[in-house]
Write a protein that holds these residues in place. Sequence first.
Motif, short mmCIF file in Angstrom:
data_model
loop_
_atom_site.label_atom_id
_atom_site.label_comp_id
_atom_site.label_asym_id
_atom_site.label_seq_id
_atom_site.Cartn_x
_atom_site.Cartn_y
_atom_site.Cartn_z
N ILE A 17 0.84 -1.20 0.00
CA ILE A 17 0.00 0.00 0.00
C ILE A 17 0.88 1.25 0.00
CG2 ILE A 17 -1.68 1.32 1.34
CD1 ILE A 17 -2.72 -1.26 2.47
N LYS A 18 0.49 2.23 -0.79
CA LYS A 18 1.18 3.53 -0.81
C LYS A 18 0.53 4.45 0.23
CE LYS A 18 3.68 2.73 -4.53
NZ LYS A 18 4.88 2.00 -4.23
N PRO A 19 1.31 5.34 0.86
CA PRO A 19 0.72 6.30 1.80
C PRO A 19 -0.28 7.21 1.09
CG PRO A 19 3.10 6.24 2.03
CD PRO A 19 2.76 5.43 0.81
N ILE A 20 -1.43 7.42 1.73
CA ILE A 20 -2.45 8.28 1.11
C ILE A 20 -2.56 9.63 1.83
CG2 ILE A 20 -3.77 6.39 0.13
CD1 ILE A 20 -5.74 6.69 2.42
N PHE A 21 -1.89 9.78 2.96
CA PHE A 21 -1.86 11.06 3.68
C PHE A 21 -0.42 11.40 4.03
CE2 PHE A 21 -6.16 9.60 4.60
CZ PHE A 21 -6.89 10.74 4.30
N ILE A 46 -4.65 1.82 6.19
CA ILE A 46 -4.04 2.92 5.45
C ILE A 46 -2.62 3.19 5.96
CG2 ILE A 46 -6.23 4.06 4.91
CD1 ILE A 46 -5.52 6.14 7.08
N LYS A 47 -1.84 3.83 5.09
CA LYS A 47 -0.51 4.29 5.46
C LYS A 47 -0.50 5.81 5.43
CE LYS A 47 2.79 0.76 4.02
NZ LYS A 47 3.86 0.46 3.06
N ILE A 48 0.25 6.38 6.38
CA ILE A 48 0.42 7.83 6.47
C ILE A 48 1.91 8.09 6.58
CG2 ILE A 48 -0.09 9.88 7.84
CD1 ILE A 48 -2.49 8.17 8.98
N SER A 49 2.41 9.05 5.79
CA SER A 49 3.84 9.37 5.88
C SER A 49 4.03 10.70 6.59
CB SER A 49 4.48 9.39 4.49
OG SER A 49 3.96 10.44 3.72
N ILE A 50 5.10 10.78 7.34
CA ILE A 50 5.50 12.00 8.04
C ILE A 50 6.63 12.64 7.24
CG2 ILE A 50 6.35 12.97 10.21
CD1 ILE A 50 3.83 11.55 10.80
N ASP A 70 -10.15 6.38 16.68
CA ASP A 70 -10.57 5.11 17.28
C ASP A 70 -10.04 3.92 16.48
OD1 ASP A 70 -11.75 3.85 19.40
OD2 ASP A 70 -13.69 3.62 18.41
N ALA A 71 -8.79 4.04 16.02
CA ALA A 71 -8.14 3.00 15.21
C ALA A 71 -7.02 2.35 16.02
CB ALA A 71 -7.58 3.61 13.93
N ASP A 72 -6.36 1.37 15.42
CA ASP A 72 -5.21 0.71 16.02
C ASP A 72 -3.97 1.00 15.19
OD1 ASP A 72 -6.32 -0.88 18.23
OD2 ASP A 72 -7.44 -1.90 16.65
N VAL A 73 -2.86 1.27 15.87
CA VAL A 73 -1.58 1.42 15.18
C VAL A 73 -1.04 0.02 14.92
CG1 VAL A 73 0.77 2.32 15.32
CG2 VAL A 73 -1.11 3.62 16.32
N VAL A 74 -0.89 -0.31 13.66
CA VAL A 74 -0.34 -1.61 13.29
C VAL A 74 1.17 -1.54 13.36
CG1 VAL A 74 -0.12 -3.29 11.42
CG2 VAL A 74 -2.30 -2.12 11.79
N GLN A 75 1.74 -0.44 12.85
CA GLN A 75 3.19 -0.32 12.79
C GLN A 75 3.59 1.13 12.57
OE1 GLN A 75 4.84 -2.12 9.25
NE2 GLN A 75 6.70 -2.66 10.32
N THR A 76 4.69 1.53 13.18
CA THR A 76 5.36 2.78 12.83
C THR A 76 6.79 2.40 12.49
OG1 THR A 76 5.89 3.21 15.14
CG2 THR A 76 3.94 4.30 14.27
N ILE A 77 7.17 2.68 11.27
CA ILE A 77 8.52 2.33 10.83
C ILE A 77 9.07 3.50 10.02
CG2 ILE A 77 7.64 1.09 8.82
CD1 ILE A 77 10.05 -0.83 9.23
N GLY A 78 10.22 3.99 10.42
CA GLY A 78 10.80 5.16 9.76
C GLY A 78 9.88 6.34 9.91
N SER A 79 9.42 6.88 8.80
CA SER A 79 8.49 8.01 8.84
C SER A 79 7.11 7.60 8.33
CB SER A 79 9.05 9.15 7.99
OG SER A 79 9.18 8.72 6.65
N ILE A 81 3.38 5.52 9.18
CA ILE A 81 2.44 4.99 10.16
C ILE A 81 1.43 4.12 9.42
CG2 ILE A 81 0.68 5.57 11.88
CD1 ILE A 81 2.00 8.40 11.96
N VAL A 82 1.13 2.95 9.96
CA VAL A 82 0.10 2.08 9.40
C VAL A 82 -1.02 1.98 10.42
CG1 VAL A 82 -0.46 -0.20 8.48
CG2 VAL A 82 1.81 0.75 8.10
N LEU A 83 -2.24 2.38 10.00
CA LEU A 83 -3.40 2.34 10.88
C LEU A 83 -4.44 1.35 10.36
CD1 LEU A 83 -4.11 6.13 11.58
CD2 LEU A 83 -2.97 4.50 13.07
N TYR A 84 -5.15 0.71 11.28
CA TYR A 84 -6.23 -0.20 10.93
C TYR A 84 -7.45 0.10 11.79
CZ TYR A 84 -9.15 -4.36 10.84
OH TYR A 84 -10.22 -5.20 10.73
#
Length: 97
Positions: A17-21, A46-50, A70-79, A81-84
């Motif tokens: 998945i590509k970051p959409i935000f 979804i993925k979000i990039s910083i 009201d989501a769950d953080v699946v992973q934060t890696i580098g810059s 964020i993956v939310l579900y």
Amino acid sequence: MLTNRQKKFLRKQAHDIKPIFQIGKSGIHQTMIAEIAAALEARELIKISILQNALEDTEEAGQQLASKTDADVVQTIGSTIVLYKESRENKHIELPR
């Protein structure tokens, strides 16, 4: 709350998945939170990039977005964020137990 097995499954799903935000210098604001919540309802994962000029830390931004949507953080890696968040109307991801 997601189990480790479910997080592993979702990380695998999010790989392509590509970051959409993007979070930039303006930071996290109400409009962005509303858009992320809508995207989570539509896509569930979804993925979000910083960006480099952002003032937020990736871990803190992930926790803040997760609590406000009201989501769950699946992973934060580098810059990144993956939310579900399980969708109410558009459910298409079946989590392992």
